[in-house]
Structures are given as C-alpha cells and as structure tokens.
Design a protein around this motif. Structure first.
Motif, PDB file in Angstrom:
ATOM      1  N   UNK A 133       0.807  -0.914  -0.147  1.00  0.00           N
ATOM      2  CA  UNK A 133      -0.466  -0.219   0.003  1.00  0.00           C
ATOM      3  C   UNK A 133       0.888   1.196   0.449  1.00  0.00           C
ATOM      4  N   UNK A 134       0.274   2.335  -0.766  1.00  0.00           N
ATOM      5  CA  UNK A 134      -0.889   2.644  -1.337  1.00  0.00           C
ATOM      6  C   UNK A 134      -0.571   1.823  -2.556  1.00  0.00           C
ATOM      7  N   UNK A 135      -2.863   1.152  -2.965  1.00  0.00           N
ATOM      8  CA  UNK A 135      -2.216   0.965  -4.463  1.00  0.00           C
ATOM      9  C   UNK A 135      -2.433   1.716  -5.275  1.00  0.00           C
ATOM     10  N   UNK A 136      -1.989   1.504  -6.566  1.00  0.00           N
ATOM     11  CA  UNK A 136      -2.791   2.775  -8.047  1.00  0.00           C
ATOM     12  C   UNK A 136      -3.350   3.503  -7.917  1.00  0.00           C
ATOM     13  N   UNK A 137      -3.297   5.080  -7.992  1.00  0.00           N
ATOM     14  CA  UNK A 137      -4.356   5.679  -7.582  1.00  0.00           C
ATOM     15  C   UNK A 137      -5.366   5.234  -8.825  1.00  0.00           C
ATOM     16  N   UNK A 138      -5.047   4.889  -9.968  1.00  0.00           N
ATOM     17  CA  UNK A 138      -6.138   4.038 -10.562  1.00  0.00           C
ATOM     18  C   UNK A 138      -7.012   3.113 -10.573  1.00  0.00           C
ATOM     19  N   UNK A 139      -6.782   2.613  -9.012  1.00  0.00           N
ATOM     20  CA  UNK A 139      -7.128   1.423  -8.885  1.00  0.00           C
ATOM     21  C   UNK A 139      -8.175   1.593  -7.202  1.00  0.00           C
TER      22      UNK A 139
ATOM     23  N   UNK B  11      -2.158 -10.544   4.663  1.00  0.00           N
ATOM     24  CA  UNK B  11      -2.534  -9.509   5.558  1.00  0.00           C
ATOM     25  C   UNK B  11      -2.081  -9.883   6.804  1.00  0.00           C
ATOM     26  N   UNK B  12      -1.053  -8.416   7.059  1.00  0.00           N
ATOM     27  CA  UNK B  12      -0.569  -8.817   8.574  1.00  0.00           C
ATOM     28  C   UNK B  12      -1.658  -7.876   8.757  1.00  0.00           C
TER      29      UNK B  12
ATOM     30  N   UNK C 270      -1.680  -4.179  10.887  1.00  0.00           N
ATOM     31  CA  UNK C 270      -1.029  -3.339  10.198  1.00  0.00           C
ATOM     32  C   UNK C 270      -0.383  -1.754  11.231  1.00  0.00           C
ATOM     33  N   UNK C 271       0.981  -1.562  11.482  1.00  0.00           N
ATOM     34  CA  UNK C 271       1.545  -0.463  12.490  1.00  0.00           C
ATOM     35  C   UNK C 271       0.895   0.594  12.866  1.00  0.00           C
ATOM     36  N   UNK C 272       0.032   0.882  13.397  1.00  0.00           N
ATOM     37  CA  UNK C 272      -0.512   2.273  13.371  1.00  0.00           C
ATOM     38  C   UNK C 272       0.392   3.023  13.950  1.00  0.00           C
ATOM     39  N   UNK C 273       1.010   3.467  14.552  1.00  0.00           N
ATOM     40  CA  UNK C 273       2.383   3.669  14.909  1.00  0.00           C
ATOM     41  C   UNK C 273       3.214   4.288  14.327  1.00  0.00           C
ATOM     42  N   UNK C 274       3.554   3.810  13.069  1.00  0.00           N
ATOM     43  CA  UNK C 274       4.977   3.936  12.311  1.00  0.00           C
ATOM     44  C   UNK C 274       3.673   4.359  11.015  1.00  0.00           C
TER      45      UNK C 274
ATOM     46  N   UNK D 126      -3.516   1.575   6.263  1.00  0.00           N
ATOM     47  CA  UNK D 126      -4.633   0.381   6.169  1.00  0.00           C
ATOM     48  C   UNK D 126      -5.554  -0.405   5.202  1.00  0.00           C
ATOM     49  N   UNK D 127      -5.164  -1.539   4.806  1.00  0.00           N
ATOM     50  CA  UNK D 127      -6.126  -2.256   3.872  1.00  0.00           C
ATOM     51  C   UNK D 127      -7.482  -1.960   3.976  1.00  0.00           C
ATOM     52  N   UNK D 128      -7.803  -2.954   5.587  1.00  0.00           N
ATOM     53  CA  UNK D 128      -8.704  -3.049   5.681  1.00  0.00           C
ATOM     54  C   UNK D 128      -9.255  -2.895   7.794  1.00  0.00           C
ATOM     55  N   UNK D 129     -10.005  -2.361   8.276  1.00  0.00           N
ATOM     56  CA  UNK D 129     -10.389  -2.037   9.144  1.00  0.00           C
ATOM     57  C   UNK D 129     -10.581  -3.246  10.550  1.00  0.00           C
ATOM     58  N   UNK D 130     -10.216  -3.948  11.503  1.00  0.00           N
ATOM     59  CA  UNK D 130     -10.685  -4.825  11.688  1.00  0.00           C
ATOM     60  C   UNK D 130     -11.437  -4.706  13.101  1.00  0.00           C
ATOM     61  N   UNK D 131     -11.375  -3.827  13.663  1.00  0.00           N
ATOM     62  CA  UNK D 131     -11.847  -3.485  14.549  1.00  0.00           C
ATOM     63  C   UNK D 131     -11.361  -2.281  15.736  1.00  0.00           C
ATOM     64  N   UNK D 132     -11.990  -1.550  16.643  1.00  0.00           N
ATOM     65  CA  UNK D 132     -10.879  -0.997  17.692  1.00  0.00           C
ATOM     66  C   UNK D 132      -9.914  -0.427  17.467  1.00  0.00           C
ATOM     67  N   UNK D 133      -9.683   0.221  16.854  1.00  0.00           N
ATOM     68  CA  UNK D 133      -8.763   0.716  16.372  1.00  0.00           C
ATOM     69  C   UNK D 133      -7.588  -0.453  15.513  1.00  0.00           C
ATOM     70  N   UNK D 134      -7.900  -1.211  15.146  1.00  0.00           N
ATOM     71  CA  UNK D 134      -6.681  -2.330  14.290  1.00  0.00           C
ATOM     72  C   UNK D 134      -7.231  -2.166  13.045  1.00  0.00           C
ATOM     73  N   UNK D 135      -6.166  -2.634  12.751  1.00  0.00           N
ATOM     74  CA  UNK D 135      -6.244  -2.634  10.617  1.00  0.00           C
ATOM     75  C   UNK D 135      -5.034  -3.579   9.996  1.00  0.00           C
TER      76      UNK D 135
END
Length: 190
Positions: free
Chosen positions: A24-30, A50-51, A53-57, A61-70
């Motif tokens: 990520x990020x994916x190409x703008x056109x996609x 899918x792994x 995401x380190x929000x601190x870094x 995020x591709x998709x959110x898993x809930x409770x602020x995690x992705x």
C-alpha cells in the motif's frame, strides 16, 4: 514465470521497492470494487498477505478489523518471485507477520527441477503452418511469396514472423538479400 496482469505487476513492483515490502498505497487509478477484486485474486494466489498494520509507524490500512486495529498488505516471497525478484533474506518475516517463512519454495515459484515448457507447434493446414513450411524450404520465401500463399498483407506477414514465430515459438528467422528475388527469409530445417 507466473502470468500477471499489468496492475498486479505494478503493485508487486512498488511493494518490492518499499520497506518491508508493503503493497500500500495501491495505484491511484485502482479504487473500490476493482481494487478489491485485484487484491482478492493476489491474496488467493499467495502474492500478497494481510498482516497487522503498525498504526504507530503510519502504515496504510487495507481494511479495519475493529477497535482501532487494521491490516495492511505485504508482498510475499511468491509475489516477489512472480516478478523475478528473489527475497533479500529468506529468514526474516515482515513486521507483523504471523508465521515465519519456511524453507519450502512457494507453490507458484518456479523450481530448477521443472522441465522446460513444451514447444508450441502449429496445427496442420493453418496459415501459420503454411508460413513455417515456406520458410523451412531450402530456398526460403519472400514477403511477396508469403502474401500470395496466405492472402495476408505485408504488415501481417512481418507481424506473424516477429510475433508468432520469433516470440511465441522461439524460432530463429534468418534473412538475406538474394539477387533477382529481393529479401528472402528462412528457418533452419528440422
């Protein structure tokens, strides 16, 4: 090498250049459904995983898993192999990967023990078979002679020789100028 669409190759090439091979990020056109379809196919083939995401870094995020995690997307060893890149160190896992890499080759990765693919052979009675027969004759054939035999125009004859014969079939076409005939094209005899 595995057949990839242009978009898949673009995503994997970009990921190979990023730290930890983040896709990520994916190409703008996609966007939207198209992005979901392409990524879904790449996840299924094992080119991406899918792994967390380190929000601190600040990882995308591709998709959110809930409770602020992705989760984010990371190119796998199979994905890198599909674009012809060997992983730098096979013993390191990307940040957040849930399982360590194994010593086994990826399922889609080519192995050295696999036999070379079979050479394609044209069907009998086709214009391509006629073209090959004319070029294999000891005297070869000129563009004009091939045009008369196949009904093709000159650009089609040249395209068939460059594309179908050279690129797809891997045949070596020799050409020479013959006095009285012009440029003559030949294939080596079997």
């Amino acid at each position: 090498m595995t057949k990839l669409s242009d978009t898949q190759a673009l995503i994997l090439s970009a990921a190979a250049q990023r730290p930890e091979h983040i896709a990520l990020p994916l190409p703008e056109s996609l966007r939207g459904g198209a992005a979901a379809k392409v990524v879904g196919a790449m996840l299924t083939k094992g080119f991406l995983e899918e792994v967390d995401a380190n929000m601190r870094k600040g990882e995308h995020v591709w998709r959110e898993t809930g409770e602020g995690h992705g989760v984010t997307l990371v190119a796998t060893a199979a994905g890198l192999a599909a674009i012809g890149i060997a992983p730098e160190d096979a013993n390191t896992a990307p940040a957040g990967a849930t399982e360590a890499p194994t010593e086994e080759p990826a399922p889609d990765a080519p192995t050295e023990t696999e036999a070379a693919p079979k050479a394609r052979t044209p069907r009998e009675g086709t214009k391509q078979a006629t073209l090959i027969a004319m070029l294999r004759a000891p005297e070869g054939a000129t563009i004009e002679e091939i045009m008369a035999a196949t009904g093709w125009q000159s650009h089609t004859v040249r395209g068939a020789m460059a594309g179908a014969l050279k690129k797809k079939l891997g045949l070596e076409i020799a050409s020479e100028k013959v006095e009285g005939r012009g440029r003559v094209y030949k294939l080596p005899a079997d």
